[in-house]
Design a protein around this motif. Structure first.
Motif, mmCIF file in Angstrom:
data_model
loop_
_atom_site.group_PDB
_atom_site.id
_atom_site.type_symbol
_atom_site.label_atom_id
_atom_site.label_comp_id
_atom_site.label_asym_id
_atom_site.label_seq_id
_atom_site.Cartn_x
_atom_site.Cartn_y
_atom_site.Cartn_z
ATOM 1 N N PHE A 3 0.900 -1.143 -0.020
ATOM 2 C CA PHE A 3 0.260 0.058 -0.065
ATOM 3 C C PHE A 3 1.048 1.205 0.006
ATOM 4 O O PHE A 3 1.879 1.301 0.497
ATOM 5 C CB PHE A 3 -0.743 -0.115 1.203
ATOM 6 N N SER A 4 0.229 2.535 -0.737
ATOM 7 C CA SER A 4 0.964 3.706 -0.485
ATOM 8 C C SER A 4 0.405 4.291 0.853
ATOM 9 O O SER A 4 -0.809 4.043 1.057
ATOM 10 C CB SER A 4 0.786 4.614 -1.690
ATOM 11 N N GLY A 5 0.862 5.134 1.572
ATOM 12 C CA GLY A 5 0.544 5.626 2.738
ATOM 13 C C GLY A 5 -0.689 6.776 2.270
ATOM 14 O O GLY A 5 -1.385 7.120 3.075
ATOM 15 N N GLU A 6 -0.578 7.264 0.998
ATOM 16 C CA GLU A 6 -1.520 8.182 0.494
ATOM 17 C C GLU A 6 -3.000 7.637 0.476
ATOM 18 O O GLU A 6 -3.834 8.405 0.275
ATOM 19 C CB GLU A 6 -1.009 8.635 -0.687
ATOM 20 N N LEU A 101 10.591 1.844 -3.949
ATOM 21 C CA LEU A 101 9.429 1.091 -4.690
ATOM 22 C C LEU A 101 8.030 1.392 -3.988
ATOM 23 O O LEU A 101 6.939 1.044 -4.466
ATOM 24 C CB LEU A 101 9.772 -0.340 -4.823
ATOM 25 N N ASN A 102 8.046 1.987 -2.553
ATOM 26 C CA ASN A 102 7.290 2.134 -2.025
ATOM 27 C C ASN A 102 7.422 3.601 -0.879
ATOM 28 O O ASN A 102 8.497 3.601 -0.716
ATOM 29 C CB ASN A 102 6.677 1.085 -0.976
ATOM 30 N N ASP A 103 6.325 4.103 -0.311
ATOM 31 C CA ASP A 103 6.738 5.281 0.413
ATOM 32 C C ASP A 103 6.565 4.794 1.806
ATOM 33 O O ASP A 103 6.114 3.812 2.220
ATOM 34 C CB ASP A 103 5.755 6.436 0.064
ATOM 35 N N TRP A 104 7.206 5.582 2.838
ATOM 36 C CA TRP A 104 7.265 5.298 4.071
ATOM 37 C C TRP A 104 6.114 5.112 4.823
ATOM 38 O O TRP A 104 6.017 4.520 5.656
ATOM 39 C CB TRP A 104 8.451 6.060 4.993
ATOM 40 N N LEU A 105 5.086 6.106 4.610
ATOM 41 C CA LEU A 105 3.827 5.932 5.179
ATOM 42 C C LEU A 105 3.220 4.903 4.883
ATOM 43 O O LEU A 105 2.123 4.415 5.754
ATOM 44 C CB LEU A 105 3.019 7.334 4.924
ATOM 45 N N GLY A 106 3.482 4.283 3.959
ATOM 46 C CA GLY A 106 2.749 2.978 3.690
ATOM 47 C C GLY A 106 3.391 1.732 4.319
ATOM 48 O O GLY A 106 3.010 0.698 4.071
ATOM 49 N N TYR A 107 4.673 2.078 4.925
ATOM 50 C CA TYR A 107 5.224 0.952 5.422
ATOM 51 C C TYR A 107 4.482 -0.115 6.327
ATOM 52 O O TYR A 107 4.055 -1.245 6.300
ATOM 53 C CB TYR A 107 6.518 1.206 6.219
ATOM 54 N N ALA A 108 4.005 0.584 7.554
ATOM 55 C CA ALA A 108 3.294 -0.070 8.528
ATOM 56 C C ALA A 108 1.874 -0.727 7.948
ATOM 57 O O ALA A 108 1.556 -1.996 8.286
ATOM 58 C CB ALA A 108 2.833 0.955 9.797
ATOM 59 N N PRO A 109 1.148 0.018 7.190
ATOM 60 C CA PRO A 109 -0.148 -0.941 6.682
ATOM 61 C C PRO A 109 0.203 -2.032 6.094
ATOM 62 O O PRO A 109 -0.532 -3.051 5.892
ATOM 63 C CB PRO A 109 -0.897 0.156 6.021
ATOM 64 N N SER A 110 1.248 -1.896 4.886
ATOM 65 C CA SER A 110 1.727 -3.150 4.281
ATOM 66 C C SER A 110 2.130 -4.036 4.908
ATOM 67 O O SER A 110 2.188 -5.313 4.779
ATOM 68 C CB SER A 110 2.898 -2.541 3.251
ATOM 69 N N ALA A 111 3.202 -3.764 6.066
ATOM 70 C CA ALA A 111 3.588 -4.965 7.111
ATOM 71 C C ALA A 111 2.387 -5.583 7.428
ATOM 72 O O ALA A 111 2.553 -6.974 7.699
ATOM 73 C CB ALA A 111 4.631 -4.175 8.121
ATOM 74 N N LEU A 112 1.489 -4.934 7.919
ATOM 75 C CA LEU A 112 0.368 -5.706 9.032
ATOM 76 C C LEU A 112 -0.380 -6.530 7.897
ATOM 77 O O LEU A 112 -0.646 -7.689 8.199
ATOM 78 C CB LEU A 112 -0.701 -4.449 9.438
ATOM 79 N N VAL A 113 -0.770 -6.437 6.866
ATOM 80 C CA VAL A 113 -1.416 -7.040 5.866
ATOM 81 C C VAL A 113 -0.809 -8.079 5.076
ATOM 82 O O VAL A 113 -1.154 -8.990 4.905
ATOM 83 C CB VAL A 113 -2.264 -5.890 4.896
#
Length: 221
Positions: A3-6, A101-113
């Protein structure tokens, strides 16, 4: 997938970051760090992380801020256990994020899912199979790797869809016309990837796989 954090409100990012930090703390407490003190095992762990990073760079954009790639989290969990798989996946995600390849704001949501959820489901399926099915090589490969890989990819995809709809990032119609339309083509490659990798490793390098023991699955079968 990532995911992107946006795609999410800032409050969601903070909640995801808190949950992810808690999962990392639990994983750090439960991890078998002594295993990585063995030079050979640490090389296998780091080599697996590098392979996953390379695999995650081969991706297909589905919608802006939402991309799909093969996961391999089932294999990581079967190889290293839940705790170390969380760290391996997190390091791989860190590598792809550092590569832009991804933004930092999307790191946590991506890691969880896409890291914590498949690792947890893999561990649950492994426990259920051990409890209720015979300990046999083919049961291990086809259920814990092939079947679990396909099933978990579908569950993760549905979870990602639900999260995007809940955040109002995309409409159901838009996801149905793109992402969900190709979902059947996504789970089979994931199943084949994990089944193929685990069948090779338990056949030739069983000492790399913490969830597999020759004494339980091969001897006397």
């Amino acid at each position: 997938m990532e995911f992107s954090g946006e795609l999410f409100p800032k409050s969601w990012i903070w909640v995801c970051a808190g949950l992810y930090a808690w999962i990392l703390w639990r994983a750090a407490r439960w991890a078998d760090w002594r295993r990585l003190l063995d030079g050979n095992q640490s090389n296998v762990f780091l080599g697996a992380v590098v392979c996953v990073i390379v695999m995650w760079t081969l991706r297909t954009p589905i919608q802006p801020g939402f991309e799909w790639h093969l996961s391999g989290m089932v294999t990581l969990t079967l190889m290293f256990g839940w705790s170390l798989a969380i760290f391996a996946g997190s390091l791989a995600l860190l590598g792809t994020t550092l590569a832009g390849l991804n933004d930092w704001l999307g790191y946590a949501p991506s890691a969880l899912v896409f890291i914590a959820l498949p690792a947890t489901l893999t561990q649950v399926i492994l426990g259920l199979v051990r409890a209720y099915l015979p300990k046999h090589y083919f049961v291990y490969v086809f259920i814990n790797a092939f079947f679990a890989g396909g099933l978990i990819s579908v569950i993760v995809a549905m979870s990602a869809t639900g999260l995007l709809l809940w955040a109002d990032a995309y409409s159901l119609q838009k996801l149905s016309d793109t992402y969900l339309l190709f979902l059947p083509l996504m789970f089979f490659p994931e199943a084949v990837l994990n089944g193929w990798l685990m069948s090779i490793m338990v056949g030739f390098k069983p000492h790399w796989v913490v969830s597999f023991r020759d004494e339980e699955y091969l001897q006397g079968k």
